[in-house]
Design a protein around this motif. Sequence first.
Motif, PDB file in Angstrom:
ATOM      1  N   UNK A   1       0.854  -1.278  -0.053  1.00  0.00           N
ATOM      2  CA  UNK A   1       0.022   0.174  -0.011  1.00  0.00           C
ATOM      3  C   UNK A   1       1.150   1.395  -0.198  1.00  0.00           C
ATOM      4  N   UNK A   2       0.618   1.993  -0.972  1.00  0.00           N
ATOM      5  CA  UNK A   2       1.478   3.167  -1.008  1.00  0.00           C
ATOM      6  C   UNK A   2       0.550   4.577  -0.919  1.00  0.00           C
ATOM      7  N   UNK A   3       0.253   4.906   0.308  1.00  0.00           N
ATOM      8  CA  UNK A   3      -0.664   6.005   0.677  1.00  0.00           C
ATOM      9  C   UNK A   3      -2.104   5.897   0.228  1.00  0.00           C
ATOM     10  N   UNK A   4      -2.681   6.872  -0.088  1.00  0.00           N
ATOM     11  CA  UNK A   4      -4.038   6.835  -0.491  1.00  0.00           C
ATOM     12  C   UNK A   4      -4.598   5.592  -1.371  1.00  0.00           C
ATOM     13  N   UNK A   5      -5.724   5.403  -1.347  1.00  0.00           N
ATOM     14  CA  UNK A   5      -6.374   4.289  -2.319  1.00  0.00           C
ATOM     15  C   UNK A   5      -7.210   5.051  -2.999  1.00  0.00           C
ATOM     16  N   UNK A   6      -6.561   5.590  -4.216  1.00  0.00           N
ATOM     17  CA  UNK A   6      -7.529   6.671  -5.007  1.00  0.00           C
ATOM     18  C   UNK A   6      -7.241   6.249  -6.587  1.00  0.00           C
ATOM     19  N   UNK A   7      -8.093   6.567  -7.399  1.00  0.00           N
ATOM     20  CA  UNK A   7      -7.929   6.345  -8.837  1.00  0.00           C
ATOM     21  C   UNK A   7      -6.969   7.632  -9.182  1.00  0.00           C
ATOM     22  N   UNK A   8      -6.578   7.713 -10.322  1.00  0.00           N
ATOM     23  CA  UNK A   8      -5.839   8.603 -11.054  1.00  0.00           C
ATOM     24  C   UNK A   8      -6.748  10.075 -11.038  1.00  0.00           C
ATOM     25  N   UNK A   9      -7.843   9.875 -11.478  1.00  0.00           N
ATOM     26  CA  UNK A   9      -9.022  10.971 -11.508  1.00  0.00           C
ATOM     27  C   UNK A   9      -9.071  11.423  -9.988  1.00  0.00           C
ATOM     28  N   UNK A  10      -9.383  10.406  -9.216  1.00  0.00           N
ATOM     29  CA  UNK A  10      -9.509  11.108  -7.708  1.00  0.00           C
ATOM     30  C   UNK A  10      -8.267  11.701  -7.319  1.00  0.00           C
ATOM     31  N   UNK A  11      -7.130  11.352  -7.496  1.00  0.00           N
ATOM     32  CA  UNK A  11      -5.889  11.933  -7.214  1.00  0.00           C
ATOM     33  C   UNK A  11      -5.913  13.156  -7.596  1.00  0.00           C
ATOM     34  N   UNK A  12      -6.008  13.408  -8.867  1.00  0.00           N
ATOM     35  CA  UNK A  12      -6.112  14.594  -9.412  1.00  0.00           C
ATOM     36  C   UNK A  12      -7.156  15.519  -9.080  1.00  0.00           C
ATOM     37  N   UNK A  13      -8.361  15.147  -8.996  1.00  0.00           N
ATOM     38  CA  UNK A  13      -9.441  16.103  -8.013  1.00  0.00           C
ATOM     39  C   UNK A  13      -8.852  16.575  -6.781  1.00  0.00           C
ATOM     40  N   UNK A  14      -8.233  15.524  -5.952  1.00  0.00           N
ATOM     41  CA  UNK A  14      -7.878  16.063  -4.723  1.00  0.00           C
ATOM     42  C   UNK A  14      -6.445  17.117  -4.799  1.00  0.00           C
ATOM     43  N   UNK A  15      -5.778  16.588  -5.633  1.00  0.00           N
ATOM     44  CA  UNK A  15      -4.496  17.495  -5.959  1.00  0.00           C
ATOM     45  C   UNK A  15      -4.826  18.926  -6.477  1.00  0.00           C
ATOM     46  N   UNK A  16      -6.168  19.057  -7.226  1.00  0.00           N
ATOM     47  CA  UNK A  16      -6.645  20.241  -7.680  1.00  0.00           C
ATOM     48  C   UNK A  16      -7.080  21.120  -6.681  1.00  0.00           C
ATOM     49  N   UNK A  17      -8.007  20.505  -5.568  1.00  0.00           N
ATOM     50  CA  UNK A  17      -8.199  21.275  -4.635  1.00  0.00           C
ATOM     51  C   UNK A  17      -7.400  21.938  -3.616  1.00  0.00           C
ATOM     52  N   UNK A  18      -6.284  20.954  -3.359  1.00  0.00           N
ATOM     53  CA  UNK A  18      -5.215  21.544  -2.606  1.00  0.00           C
ATOM     54  C   UNK A  18      -4.431  22.613  -3.322  1.00  0.00           C
ATOM     55  N   UNK A  19      -4.054  22.428  -4.442  1.00  0.00           N
ATOM     56  CA  UNK A  19      -3.371  23.440  -5.442  1.00  0.00           C
ATOM     57  C   UNK A  19      -4.210  24.769  -5.291  1.00  0.00           C
ATOM     58  N   UNK A  20      -5.630  24.813  -5.466  1.00  0.00           N
ATOM     59  CA  UNK A  20      -6.152  25.797  -5.715  1.00  0.00           C
ATOM     60  C   UNK A  20      -6.202  26.704  -4.480  1.00  0.00           C
ATOM     61  N   UNK A  21      -6.272  25.904  -3.223  1.00  0.00           N
ATOM     62  CA  UNK A  21      -6.105  26.693  -1.855  1.00  0.00           C
ATOM     63  C   UNK A  21      -4.883  27.334  -1.801  1.00  0.00           C
ATOM     64  N   UNK A  22      -3.641  26.735  -2.217  1.00  0.00           N
ATOM     65  CA  UNK A  22      -2.468  27.357  -2.125  1.00  0.00           C
ATOM     66  C   UNK A  22      -2.428  28.413  -3.204  1.00  0.00           C
ATOM     67  N   UNK A  23      -2.735  28.383  -4.243  1.00  0.00           N
ATOM     68  CA  UNK A  23      -2.925  29.511  -5.233  1.00  0.00           C
ATOM     69  C   UNK A  23      -3.751  30.847  -4.801  1.00  0.00           C
ATOM     70  N   UNK A  24      -4.964  30.413  -3.962  1.00  0.00           N
ATOM     71  CA  UNK A  24      -5.577  31.518  -3.472  1.00  0.00           C
ATOM     72  C   UNK A  24      -4.640  32.450  -2.396  1.00  0.00           C
ATOM     73  N   UNK A  25      -3.991  31.728  -1.710  1.00  0.00           N
ATOM     74  CA  UNK A  25      -2.988  32.450  -0.749  1.00  0.00           C
ATOM     75  C   UNK A  25      -1.970  33.081  -1.517  1.00  0.00           C
ATOM     76  N   UNK A  26      -1.476  32.818  -2.489  1.00  0.00           N
ATOM     77  CA  UNK A  26      -0.398  33.575  -3.141  1.00  0.00           C
ATOM     78  C   UNK A  26      -1.022  34.782  -4.083  1.00  0.00           C
TER      79      UNK A  26
END
Length: 164
Positions: free
Chosen positions: A9-34
């Motif tokens: 097991x290497x971290x989260x159990x998510x599909x490529x699309x689920x991972x992309x959705x999660x990473x997109x949300x995290x990136x948008x939070x970071x971008x809002x600050x910057x």
Amino acid sequence: MATQEPAKRTGRNETEDERADRMWGELMQEVRVAQMGVQILFGFLLTVVFTPKYDDLGDTEKTIYLVTVVVGAAATGALIGPVSLHRMVSGRRIKPRAVEWASRLTFIGLVLLLITMASSLLLILRVATHDGYVPWIVTGIVLWYLVCWFGLGWWIRRRYTSRD
């Protein structure tokens, strides 16, 4: 008969699309600050040219100001770019690629923001003090930004990422 080991097991159990959705949300939070920081700084920079003090600046200070404004505009573009990118590719089933490119734009935006912050500080301190120690102060602050924005993340990533 060889026994097959269970999948590691290497971290989260998510599909490529689920991972992309999660990473997109995290990136948008970071971008809002910057984005907030770069937009406030850029807005301030745009007003400087209309102040009476601008006419009193020397050629070097005016050059620093113009470079700062141009780099600030580029930083603003790079940090707002991921939002536009998302709008352009939304629904096309290419979110993993969009996340990669948005992440690159964000990194470029942060580097440009660092340059904007450094040149703004250089300009302000040159105008405020005219002292020879200004470049040393700016260099110290840039080094601090590099540690906070990039160095710490790089160090943690190298130290705690498994090499398996």
